[in-house]
Design an enzyme around this catalytic site. Structure first.
Site, PDB file in Angstrom:
ATOM      1  N   SER A   1       0.844  -1.191   0.000  1.00 15.41           N
ATOM      2  CA  SER A   1       0.000   0.000   0.000  1.00 15.41           C
ATOM      3  C   SER A   1       0.890   1.257   0.000  1.00 15.41           C
ATOM      4  O   SER A   1       1.782   1.370  -0.836  1.00 15.41           O
ATOM      5  CB  SER A   1      -0.928  -0.056   1.216  1.00 15.41           C
ATOM      6  OG  SER A   1      -1.924   0.917   1.151  1.00 15.41           O
TER       7      SER A   1
ATOM      8  N   HIS B   1      -8.127  -5.031  -0.278  1.00 17.62           N
ATOM      9  CA  HIS B   1      -6.827  -4.425  -0.006  1.00 17.62           C
ATOM     10  C   HIS B   1      -6.165  -5.030   1.235  1.00 17.62           C
ATOM     11  O   HIS B   1      -4.945  -5.137   1.317  1.00 17.62           O
ATOM     12  CB  HIS B   1      -7.028  -2.913   0.179  1.00 17.62           C
ATOM     13  CG  HIS B   1      -5.758  -2.140   0.233  1.00 17.62           C
ATOM     14  ND1 HIS B   1      -4.845  -2.143  -0.795  1.00 17.62           N
ATOM     15  CD2 HIS B   1      -5.221  -1.329   1.188  1.00 17.62           C
ATOM     16  CE1 HIS B   1      -3.815  -1.366  -0.476  1.00 17.62           C
ATOM     17  NE2 HIS B   1      -4.019  -0.864   0.719  1.00 17.62           N
TER      18      HIS B   1
ATOM     19  N   ASP C   1      -8.867  -6.321  -4.685  1.00 17.99           N
ATOM     20  CA  ASP C   1      -8.467  -5.034  -4.105  1.00 17.99           C
ATOM     21  C   ASP C   1      -8.987  -3.920  -5.013  1.00 17.99           C
ATOM     22  O   ASP C   1      -8.461  -3.708  -6.105  1.00 17.99           O
ATOM     23  CB  ASP C   1      -6.939  -4.992  -4.000  1.00 17.99           C
ATOM     24  CG  ASP C   1      -6.422  -3.706  -3.350  1.00 17.99           C
ATOM     25  OD1 ASP C   1      -7.222  -2.785  -3.123  1.00 17.99           O
ATOM     26  OD2 ASP C   1      -5.215  -3.640  -3.077  1.00 17.99           O
TER      27      ASP C   1
END
Lengths: 382, 382
Positions: free
Chosen positions: A153, A352, A319
């Site tokens: 991320s 995610h 995601d």
């Protein structure tokens, strides 16, 4: 193969008095960074892996704190003796980023120039600023070249930035569930979260510390929004669906009727008790600003012309915050530069959040990749 | 074909003194509904179409108000002389739902039992309650059977409910961009929006009217969240992308940097100036509660066993709020009951908002469907 635990760990601090120039034009005259290390730096100092953290995480990657229950680091399932990132082989470093609320210099600390708590006056920090600060720590630890920089991320963005601006200082860049920049929708979610915090009357323009209050309402809403975007629609449906809290409908707009409401409120409450509002603003802004192609006319291929290390990119099918398509943009830019890149798109249901979970295909991939890295320096060892 | 305008229209009111029993167990002893009609009811009274509205819309479907610029109804592109829902052929009815803030009895009005403004004491209303109230208006207008009930999103849920509970009172159900129930993710977004409103200190437990304030902060955040979910990721990217407001970055967490932020703040501000906070809570709750299969053990096919009318279902490829998959669930349930159903999945980039736009394939489809309905009653006419 033993999957041992790291055991008790202790954070360390490093104080810097050489000013750090920031992208905003401001500079930090002096600052401290908190970090942790796991495993041993080998004699050739070529087995170090820096792990960069994302929004609400910290330098505490693995292990536990003395006398604190449930104090496992946020990536404890990945890092440890015999684990995919094996601390019997690697020297692993976690650094808390500037502006965080977990120990490194941030908005909760006193501004030495004014003698007052920084609050909203803490300078805006970017991914590049963080990486510059991390590079100083790595240097101070006597490491000339990292075996790898790893992050998921926002952490993945830091890993990418290392490859672009410190190409000689790492051999591998491992960027998971990340993107070359935020989309309009990503920025939109960040902005709503920020507005919730900033318009909370307890925010007091970012100087709430002196008032003895915390903008908890805003932090709760921000975290609830975040949680929706971390999970896939499917996994939310499987986990909660339309499950009711009670057998009968209560016909209320304010009481909890559905389990998903209970989950989100709980997450929001928890977060508002430990996370700093100014840090939330700073970190979401760093996400918004990250866009290395901007200085190259938006051309991501030209952007990666400066990179020389090897890459592993990983994304997760469900995601929708940092979709596989965004990782593929990076892969294409790397291939355009004839760089060595491995890419895996993992079919995982968790959205995610998958990058923090121990899906066997995902962890198997990281294990294999790190074993290959270790092989190289083990062979090079005298 | 002339695409004429309806011209100036005037809302009408209908007062009911027969108590309306609500799903919650409460009842409204008396209430008023505001409505508008367009076109002429024919002699056989078989050309009436009821159009149900969604979250922030109203009875004002088409035409303009005397002396008010930009007062076109919310579905003016669809409804009018020569338009897809042709008011030269159809008698079109728009009714403002109970609990709304656009004229029908709602939280902003005085509770005759207490002499005080309802506020948060206004009873929780459901899709079924709205449909029951609409049915009384239709009856009072002397219409035994509607040619069609049409609605998009939450309006589509009302159209579906008509088909289930008033099967003899409509010949066609046209449900666009809707779902048989909200998903966990849908409920989650509603809940965050509600929490933003309810935790705004100016909400005062829903009795803010007496305080002379409005929970604008909460309404703004709620609307910003809504807008993100109405648009597709793609259309947001095309419209805004990473466009900056200024040429240079300002390095601020509070100022607007990206155009998408400016757009969202503007939408939030506008909304907070005209929409009622209690109405927002009521309407999002009606969305959450809608789940006709619940009374049938979750079996949607069994649920539609009571339906007899013909159906048109339409969804949009990029609508991630009410995705095509949700419409297909309904289509399957209708086919299981051997009902007459047409279904179109329209490849449009605009996300959920597409149902309000005049995509030519979408409007062409509705035009053709309404022409077929008109043909039937024109042939039946003496």
């Amino acid at each position: 193969m033993t999957l041992g635990q790291i055991g008790v760990v202790r954070p360390q601090r490093m104080r810097f008095t050489t000013p750090l120039p920031l992208r905003s034009g401001a500079q930090l005259a002096q600052y401290e960074l908190v970090f942790e290390t796991y495993g041993q730096l080998n004699a050739r100092r070529d087995n170090a892996v820096l792990v960069c953290h994302a929004l609400n995480a910290s330098h505490h990657l693995a292990g536990t704190y003395e006398g604190e229950d449930k104090s496992e680091g946020w990536w404890d399932n990945l890092i440890g003796p015999g684990k995919p990132l094996d601390t019997d082989k690697f020297f692993v470093i976690g650094i808390n980023n500037l502006g965080s609320c977990f120990g490194s210099t941030g908005p909760m600390h006193v501004n030495p120039e004014t003698g007052r708590i920084y609050g909203a006056d803490f300078p805006v920090v970017t991914v590049q600023d963080w990486v510059d600060a991390q590079a100083r720590v790595v240097e101070a630890l006597g490491i000339t070249q990292l075996a790898a920089v790893l992050g998921g991320s926002l952490g993945g963005m830091q890993a990418l930035d290392w490859s672009l601006r410190y190409p000689d200082r790492l051999r591998h860049c491992i960027a998971i569930a990340t993107a070359p920049s935020l989309s309009a929708q990503n920025i939109a979610f960040n902005e709503v979260a920020r507005r919730a915090i900033i318009t909370d009357p307890d925010f007091h323009g970012g100087h709430f510390y002196a008032q003895g209050v915390v903008p908890k309402r805003g932090l709760r809403v921000a975290r609830m929004i975040g949680h929706i975007t971390y999970l896939s629609d499917d996994v939310m449906e499987q986990k909660f669906g339309r499950q009711m809290r009670a057998a009968e409908l209560g016909y209320s707009t304010q009481d909890i009727e559905f389990q998903i409401e209970s989950y989100l409120r709980h997450q929001g409450d928890k977060f508002s008790n430990y996370f700093d509002a100014n840090t939330y603003l700073l970190i979401t802004r760093a996400l918004d600003y990250f866009d290395p192609a901007r200085e190259h006319g938006g051309d991501l291929s030209r952007t990666f012309a400066s990179a020389t290390c090897k890459f592993l990119l990983t994304s997760f099918s469900t995601d929708w915050r940092f979709s596989p398509a965004r990782s593929r943009e990076i892969v294409k830019a790397l291939l355009d530069n004839k760089l060595d890149v491995s890419y895996a798109e993992i079919d995982a249901p968790h959205g995610h959040d998958a990058f923090l979970l121990d899906d066997p295909r995902y962890h198997g991939l990281l294990r294999a990749y790190f074993e290959r890295i270790a092989q190289a320096f083990e062979e090079a060892a005298p």
